[in-house]
Design a protein around this motif. Structure first.
Motif, PDB file in Angstrom:
ATOM      1  N   UNK A 106      -6.704   6.106  -4.285  1.00 52.69           N
ATOM      2  CA  UNK A 106      -5.804   6.365  -3.150  1.00 52.69           C
ATOM      3  C   UNK A 106      -5.908   7.297  -2.607  1.00 52.69           C
ATOM      4  N   UNK A 107      -7.462   7.343  -1.849  1.00 55.70           N
ATOM      5  CA  UNK A 107      -7.900   7.792  -0.370  1.00 55.70           C
ATOM      6  C   UNK A 107      -8.186   6.549   0.607  1.00 55.70           C
ATOM      7  N   UNK A 108      -8.503   4.997   0.083  1.00 61.86           N
ATOM      8  CA  UNK A 108      -9.035   3.647   0.860  1.00 61.86           C
ATOM      9  C   UNK A 108      -6.872   3.822   0.625  1.00 61.86           C
ATOM     10  N   UNK A 109      -5.959   3.145  -0.031  1.00 59.02           N
ATOM     11  CA  UNK A 109      -5.227   2.551   0.743  1.00 59.02           C
ATOM     12  C   UNK A 109      -3.961   3.374   1.105  1.00 59.02           C
ATOM     13  N   UNK A 110      -4.474   5.303   1.454  1.00 57.82           N
ATOM     14  CA  UNK A 110      -3.756   5.864   2.851  1.00 57.82           C
ATOM     15  C   UNK A 110      -3.970   5.698   3.444  1.00 57.82           C
ATOM     16  N   UNK A 111      -5.870   4.789   4.057  1.00 55.94           N
ATOM     17  CA  UNK A 111      -6.580   5.253   4.972  1.00 55.94           C
ATOM     18  C   UNK A 111      -5.792   3.650   5.567  1.00 55.94           C
ATOM     19  N   UNK A 112      -5.564   2.977   4.745  1.00 53.15           N
ATOM     20  CA  UNK A 112      -5.285   1.566   5.178  1.00 53.15           C
ATOM     21  C   UNK A 112      -3.829   0.999   5.272  1.00 53.15           C
ATOM     22  N   UNK A 113      -2.693   2.143   4.299  1.00 53.06           N
ATOM     23  CA  UNK A 113      -1.905   2.034   5.530  1.00 53.06           C
ATOM     24  C   UNK A 113      -1.134   2.971   6.664  1.00 53.06           C
ATOM     25  N   UNK A 114      -2.318   4.221   6.899  1.00 57.56           N
ATOM     26  CA  UNK A 114      -1.333   4.881   7.703  1.00 57.56           C
ATOM     27  C   UNK A 114      -2.535   4.280   9.390  1.00 57.56           C
ATOM     28  N   UNK A 115      -3.288   4.005   9.120  1.00 58.88           N
ATOM     29  CA  UNK A 115      -4.497   3.896   9.807  1.00 58.88           C
ATOM     30  C   UNK A 115      -4.530   1.652  10.205  1.00 58.88           C
ATOM     31  N   UNK A 116      -4.949   1.864   9.405  1.00 58.03           N
ATOM     32  CA  UNK A 116      -6.203   0.097   9.828  1.00 58.03           C
ATOM     33  C   UNK A 116      -4.827  -1.054  10.168  1.00 58.03           C
ATOM     34  N   UNK A 117      -3.734  -0.979   8.417  1.00 54.91           N
ATOM     35  CA  UNK A 117      -2.715  -1.920   8.918  1.00 54.91           C
ATOM     36  C   UNK A 117      -1.360  -1.766   9.920  1.00 54.91           C
ATOM     37  N   UNK A 133       1.108  -1.078   0.428  1.00 53.83           N
ATOM     38  CA  UNK A 133       0.044   0.002   0.077  1.00 53.83           C
ATOM     39  C   UNK A 133       0.582   1.100  -0.394  1.00 53.83           C
ATOM     40  N   UNK A 134       2.180   1.011   0.590  1.00 53.94           N
ATOM     41  CA  UNK A 134       2.645   2.473   0.788  1.00 53.94           C
ATOM     42  C   UNK A 134       3.699   2.750  -0.758  1.00 53.94           C
ATOM     43  N   UNK A 135       4.021   1.362  -1.065  1.00 55.70           N
ATOM     44  CA  UNK A 135       4.408   1.251  -2.906  1.00 55.70           C
ATOM     45  C   UNK A 135       3.170   2.591  -3.276  1.00 55.70           C
ATOM     46  N   UNK A 136       1.830   2.240  -3.506  1.00 52.08           N
ATOM     47  CA  UNK A 136       1.314   2.833  -4.577  1.00 52.08           C
ATOM     48  C   UNK A 136       1.164   3.864  -3.506  1.00 52.08           C
ATOM     49  N   UNK A 137       1.018   4.690  -3.316  1.00 49.21           N
ATOM     50  CA  UNK A 137       0.421   6.526  -2.617  1.00 49.21           C
ATOM     51  C   UNK A 137       1.186   7.502  -3.637  1.00 49.21           C
TER      52      UNK A 137
END
Length: 315
Positions: free
Chosen positions: A174-185, A162-166
């Motif tokens: 973009x917003x989904x991967x950002x939330x997953x990378x910075x909060x959920x994971x 997910x960080x690779x895609x940001x």
């Protein structure tokens, strides 16, 4: 004294799974002192007062678990700093990375530390996974901790992805991967990692592999955790941080050109840790390569500790 192997044999699969998660008898907590003991056991006692002297040998674990913790902390620290500059908007994401590298004081260094820590964490966790497997540290009473470790490994894997895609991802995700990378994971890692350490403590610490001719594993004399273990952990942490700092100073994190939604790269390359799956796409149907084969491998790894439940690493 009842034979431990015979007791394990009589248990159903459900009982073996339950016992691997919650060893011993579950006792209700009825008073304030009981709550205090429960809190101390679960949160504060990740390190015992004494440890077997044999477990202090670097070649037993190579410090891989401790290094993983240091890298997670470095990633979270640098990640918080990056959030002050990065803008998760399709028209600003890539430009915010350029601004970070060119105009923010130490911005490029912080991004480099975050990048190389993430890549090294993936390697360290994988090596730790192999070390646990080859030392047999997934047998009772450590079966469920093996599954927790698998969960942590998958979380680290997808954190890297997910960080690779940001820097250059598209509008829809973009917003989904950002939330997953910075909060959920990170939240999953924060929850699983202490539980993982606590389970190691409940299983009486590290496994000491025995030679084939040995019938029992002798843990030998014990020494105080402070300073014997703590000093070694601090030295490993400082060496690792120095290595990351030098690496980040000498080599910048890669950044390709801005993505063009109308032009796909040819050939398309997956991140190096997914190159195996990309290679399978050349030989199998995508459904098998992306779903069936990975799921079967994951099921096999989860089932591994419960296939031969007669072995034990207790002691």
């Amino acid at each position: 004294m009842p034979d431990q192997g015979a007791i394990l044999k009589k248990r159903t699969l459900f009982q073996r799974v339950r016992h691997s998660i919650f060893p011993g008898q579950l006792q209700p907590v009825k008073d304030r002192e009981g709550y205090r003991r429960f809190f101390n056991t679960l949160i504060l006692h990740f390190r015992p007062r004494t440890v077997p002297e044999r477990t202090l040998e670097l070649t037993l674990t190579w410090g891989l678990g401790g290094m993983a913790v240091v890298l997670v902390l470095m990633l979270m620290g640098t990640g918080v700093l990056l959030k002050f500059v990065y803008e998760p908007l399709p028209e600003k994401a890539y430009e915010s990375i350029l601004y970070l590298q060119r105009d923010v004081l130490f911005g490029s260094l912080i991004r480099n530390i975050h990048h190389w820590s993430g890549k090294l964490l993936l390697i360290i966790v994988f090596l730790h996974f192999l070390r646990v497997f080859f030392t047999g540290a997934f047998h009772p009473p450590r079966q469920f901790n093996w599954i927790i470790g698998l969960g942590l490994f998958c979380t680290v894997l997808f954190s890297n992805f997910t960080g690779y895609l940001l820097p250059w991802d598209g509008l829809a995700t973009l917003s989904n991967f950002y939330a997953i990378h910075t909060a959920i994971l990170p939240g999953i890692i924060i929850l699983l990692m202490p539980f993982h350490f606590w389970r190691v403590r409940k299983a009486r610490g590290l496994v000491i592999p025995r030679a084939p001719e040995d019938e029992v594993t002798t843990r030998g004399k014990s020494v105080n955790t402070i300073p014997n273990l703590i000093i070694r952990e601090v030295v490993v942490a400082l060496v690792l941080m120095a290595f990351i700092l030098v690496l980040s100073t000498l080599f910048n994190a890669p950044l390709e050109g801005k993505a063009n939604p109308g032009l796909s790269p040819n050939p398309t390359k997956a991140p190096w840790y997914f190159s195996g799956i990309q290679e399978m796409l050349m030989h199998f149907h995508p459904f098998f390569s992306l779903f069936i084969i990975p799921v079967l491998i994951l099921i096999a790894l989860i089932s591994l500790p419960y296939i031969d439940d007669e072995s034990s690493t207790a002691g």
